[in-house]
Design an enzyme around this catalytic site. Structure first.
Site, PDB file in Angstrom:
ATOM      1  N   CYS A  63       0.796  -1.235  -0.061  1.00  0.00           N
ATOM      2  CA  CYS A  63      -0.182   0.124  -0.045  1.00  0.00           C
ATOM      3  C   CYS A  63       1.051   1.625   0.028  1.00  0.00           C
ATOM      4  CB  CYS A  63      -1.023  -0.045   1.136  1.00  0.00           C
ATOM      5  SG  CYS A  63      -1.973   1.360   1.416  1.00  0.00           S
ATOM      6  N   CYS A  67      -0.424   3.993   2.155  1.00  0.00           N
ATOM      7  CA  CYS A  67      -0.129   3.909   3.642  1.00  0.00           C
ATOM      8  C   CYS A  67       1.383   3.954   3.925  1.00  0.00           C
ATOM      9  CB  CYS A  67      -0.441   2.387   3.975  1.00  0.00           C
ATOM     10  SG  CYS A  67      -2.018   1.591   3.337  1.00  0.00           S
ATOM     11  N   ASP A  68       2.276   3.685   3.050  1.00  0.00           N
ATOM     12  CA  ASP A  68       3.538   3.412   3.519  1.00  0.00           C
ATOM     13  C   ASP A  68       4.765   4.309   2.744  1.00  0.00           C
ATOM     14  OD1 ASP A  68       2.883   1.731   5.307  1.00  0.00           O
ATOM     15  OD2 ASP A  68       2.964   0.144   3.993  1.00  0.00           O
TER      16      ASP A  68
HETATM   17  P1  FAD Z   1      -9.789  -6.680   6.737  1.00  0.00           P
HETATM   18  O1  FAD Z   1      -8.982  -5.816   7.417  1.00  0.00           O
HETATM   19  O2  FAD Z   1      -9.161  -7.750   5.667  1.00  0.00           O
HETATM   20  O3  FAD Z   1     -10.693  -7.632   7.601  1.00  0.00           O
HETATM   21  C1  FAD Z   1     -11.390  -8.784   7.312  1.00  0.00           C
HETATM   22  C2  FAD Z   1     -11.410  -9.726   8.313  1.00  0.00           C
HETATM   23  O4  FAD Z   1     -12.462 -10.794   8.020  1.00  0.00           O
HETATM   24  C3  FAD Z   1     -10.464 -10.707   8.629  1.00  0.00           C
HETATM   25  O5  FAD Z   1      -9.727 -10.653   9.712  1.00  0.00           O
HETATM   26  C4  FAD Z   1     -10.497 -12.018   8.015  1.00  0.00           C
HETATM   27  O6  FAD Z   1      -9.721 -13.107   8.593  1.00  0.00           O
HETATM   28  C5  FAD Z   1     -11.831 -12.000   8.391  1.00  0.00           C
HETATM   29  N1  FAD Z   1     -12.834 -13.013   7.634  1.00  0.00           N
HETATM   30  C6  FAD Z   1     -12.622 -13.308   6.167  1.00  0.00           C
HETATM   31  N2  FAD Z   1     -13.473 -14.518   6.206  1.00  0.00           N
HETATM   32  C7  FAD Z   1     -14.069 -14.915   7.323  1.00  0.00           C
HETATM   33  C8  FAD Z   1     -14.954 -15.806   7.692  1.00  0.00           C
HETATM   34  N3  FAD Z   1     -15.395 -16.719   6.525  1.00  0.00           N
HETATM   35  N4  FAD Z   1     -15.342 -15.914   8.831  1.00  0.00           N
HETATM   36  C9  FAD Z   1     -14.770 -15.162   9.958  1.00  0.00           C
HETATM   37  N5  FAD Z   1     -13.972 -14.082   9.695  1.00  0.00           N
HETATM   38  C10 FAD Z   1     -13.542 -13.837   8.206  1.00  0.00           C
HETATM   39  N6  FAD Z   1      -4.826   1.138   5.306  1.00  0.00           N
HETATM   40  C11 FAD Z   1      -4.666   2.277   5.985  1.00  0.00           C
HETATM   41  O7  FAD Z   1      -5.610   3.095   6.101  1.00  0.00           O
HETATM   42  N7  FAD Z   1      -3.500   2.725   6.466  1.00  0.00           N
HETATM   43  C12 FAD Z   1      -2.370   2.151   6.754  1.00  0.00           C
HETATM   44  O8  FAD Z   1      -1.537   2.174   7.338  1.00  0.00           O
HETATM   45  C13 FAD Z   1      -2.567   0.649   6.194  1.00  0.00           C
HETATM   46  N8  FAD Z   1      -1.567  -0.371   6.194  1.00  0.00           N
HETATM   47  C14 FAD Z   1      -1.527  -1.620   5.744  1.00  0.00           C
HETATM   48  C15 FAD Z   1      -0.640  -2.232   5.649  1.00  0.00           C
HETATM   49  C16 FAD Z   1      -0.550  -3.706   5.336  1.00  0.00           C
HETATM   50  C17 FAD Z   1       0.548  -4.653   5.488  1.00  0.00           C
HETATM   51  C18 FAD Z   1      -1.853  -4.196   4.809  1.00  0.00           C
HETATM   52  C19 FAD Z   1      -2.052  -5.432   3.939  1.00  0.00           C
HETATM   53  C20 FAD Z   1      -3.086  -3.232   4.509  1.00  0.00           C
HETATM   54  C21 FAD Z   1      -2.617  -1.910   5.155  1.00  0.00           C
HETATM   55  N9  FAD Z   1      -3.929  -1.023   5.121  1.00  0.00           N
HETATM   56  C22 FAD Z   1      -3.763   0.163   5.437  1.00  0.00           C
HETATM   57  C23 FAD Z   1      -5.235  -1.525   4.191  1.00  0.00           C
HETATM   58  C24 FAD Z   1      -6.116  -1.786   5.248  1.00  0.00           C
HETATM   59  O9  FAD Z   1      -5.481  -2.681   6.157  1.00  0.00           O
HETATM   60  C25 FAD Z   1      -7.400  -2.376   4.743  1.00  0.00           C
HETATM   61  O10 FAD Z   1      -7.926  -1.448   3.672  1.00  0.00           O
HETATM   62  C26 FAD Z   1      -8.392  -2.707   5.839  1.00  0.00           C
HETATM   63  O11 FAD Z   1      -8.107  -3.656   6.541  1.00  0.00           O
HETATM   64  C27 FAD Z   1      -9.813  -3.315   5.229  1.00  0.00           C
HETATM   65  O12 FAD Z   1     -10.486  -3.443   6.205  1.00  0.00           O
HETATM   66  P2  FAD Z   1     -11.600  -4.340   6.208  1.00  0.00           P
HETATM   67  O13 FAD Z   1     -12.347  -4.777   7.292  1.00  0.00           O
HETATM   68  O14 FAD Z   1     -12.407  -4.583   4.865  1.00  0.00           O
HETATM   69  O15 FAD Z   1     -11.118  -5.968   5.919  1.00  0.00           O
END
Ligand code: FAD
Length: 322
Positions: free
Chosen positions: A147, A150-151
């Site tokens: 990202c 982000c970084d």
């Molecule tokens: P996610 O955070 O992906 O969470 C989804 C969750 O659902 C996971 O825990 C998964 O295991 C769970 N899940 C999936 N399927 C199931 C199931 N069948 N049963 C139960 N649970 C399930 N964004 C920023 O704004 N700032 C940053 O500094 C930043 N840094 C990042 C660094 C890294 C290394 C990465 C990979 C991403 C970063 N991002 C950052 C992006 C950010 O993390 C994502 O945009 C955000 O987390 C998305 O949120 P979400 O709730 O949609 O999904």
């Protein structure tokens, strides 16, 4: 407050107002809003990756409200605590099957337990594709990133590499030129997959150098990235390139396995289609939020914003379907 289930298959089960699947910023924010609306949500986190993608990172500097930044896992534990405080039942379980067309909707966990709900929020996130190299996971957050938004800020005046040749790789590369001394784009073909306009912009940028027909063999560094080994797939020659950051932009896979047979999916990026500006899917009572619906912004704050919308949409739906 859950209602008793009027089904022959399980007369003792309760019907929850809303079940939330996923524990990233989208799922927990939906839970905070739904619990403060007295909907007593049940949230399934996943047993392997509770807390979502921010659990894999260190400093988060762009989530509003934390002027000094916050560590990703700490932010997620705050969100979980806030959801619990208002009455969310957080369960560290995997949802393995859903029947979203049934009324009430049926949610099956890994151990076979079944839950029933009048509404469901899908907040399962998206999985960034990895190169599959040894140094990759060890150096995540130490120079390896998915990202640029982000970084990128952490890499002022340093040489960086972007891996990929599509639109998002070009976007990342162009964005990174604001900070980096130089950006190498490493692409395995001799032409870009990106749209013409993005390709033209990247090709015209003096800070970007393209390394064609090449793949990454290794990411090197003890506790931070120092270089990468690049193989020219035509000649087989391997060169080492000194870079401090590697941004991997080879795509991501929205986690839709549970629902892709019944929910409408975008055939370009694999995200769940919602009826914008709402979070409603094509099945009444089923809502989706976060990176599983968002192929573009993919930020913690945008996921959280969608989670808030999903909870409010559930409230409206339940009000209209008493
Ligand atoms: P996610 O955070 O992906 O969470 C989804 C969750 O659902 C996971 O825990 C998964 O295991 C769970 N899940 C999936 N399927 C199931 C199931 N069948 N049963 C139960 N649970 C399930 N964004 C920023 O704004 N700032 C940053 O500094 C930043 N840094 C990042 C660094 C890294 C290394 C990465 C990979 C991403 C970063 N991002 C950052 C992006 C950010 O993390 C994502 O945009 C955000 O987390 C998305 O949120 P979400 O709730 O949609 O999904």
């Amino acid at each position: 407050r859950a209602k008793e289930l009027p089904l022959a298959e399980n007369l003792t089960a309760d019907v929850h107002d809303v079940v939330i699947i996923g524990s990233g910023p989208a799922g927990y924010t939906a839970a905070i809003y739904a619990s403060r609306a007295n909907l007593a949500p049940v949230l399934f986190t996943s047993s392997v990756q509770a807390g979502g993608e921010l659990m894999n990172t260190t400093d988060v500097e762009n989530f509003p409200g934390f002027p000094d930044g916050i560590m990703g896992p700490e932010l997620m534990s705050h969100l979980e605590a806030q959801a619990r405080k208002f009455g969310t039942d957080v369960q560290y379980e995997d949802v393995v099957e859903v029947d979203l067309k049934a009324e009430p909707k049926r949610i099956t966990l890994g151990d076979g337990t079944k839950h029933y709900a009048r509404a469901v929020i899908i907040a399962t996130g998206s999985q960034y594709r990895e190169l599959g190299l040894e140094g990759e996971s060890a150096l995540t957050g130490k120079g390896v990133s998915w990202c640029a938004t982000c970084d990128g800020f952490f890499f002022r005046d340093q040489p960086l590499a972007v891996i990929g040749g599509g639109d998002s790789a070009m976007e990342e590369a162009i964005f990174l030129t604001k900070f980096a001394s130089k950006v190498y784009v490493i692409h395995r073909r001799d032409e870009l997959r990106a749209s013409q306009i993005m390709a033209d912009r990247a090709l015209a940028n003096e800070k970007i150098e393209f390394i064609w027909n090449s793949t990454v063999d290794a990411i090197n560094g003890a506790d931070k990235v120092q270089s990468i080994d690049i193989r020219n797939i035509e000649t087989g020659q391997v060169n080492t390139l000194d870079v401090n950051g590697v941004f991997i932009a080879i795509g991501s896979d929205p986690r839709t396995d549970l629902v892709k047979d019944v929910l409408e999916i975008n055939d370009v990026d694999g995200t769940i289609i919602v009826q914008e500006p709402s979070t409603a899917t094509n099945i009444p009572g089923v809502f989706a939020a976060g990176d599983v619906v968002d192929g573009k912004y993919r930020q913690a704050i945008t996921a959280a914003g969608m989670g808030a919308k999903a909870a409010i949409d559930v409230e409206d739906y339940l009000g209209a379907h008493p």
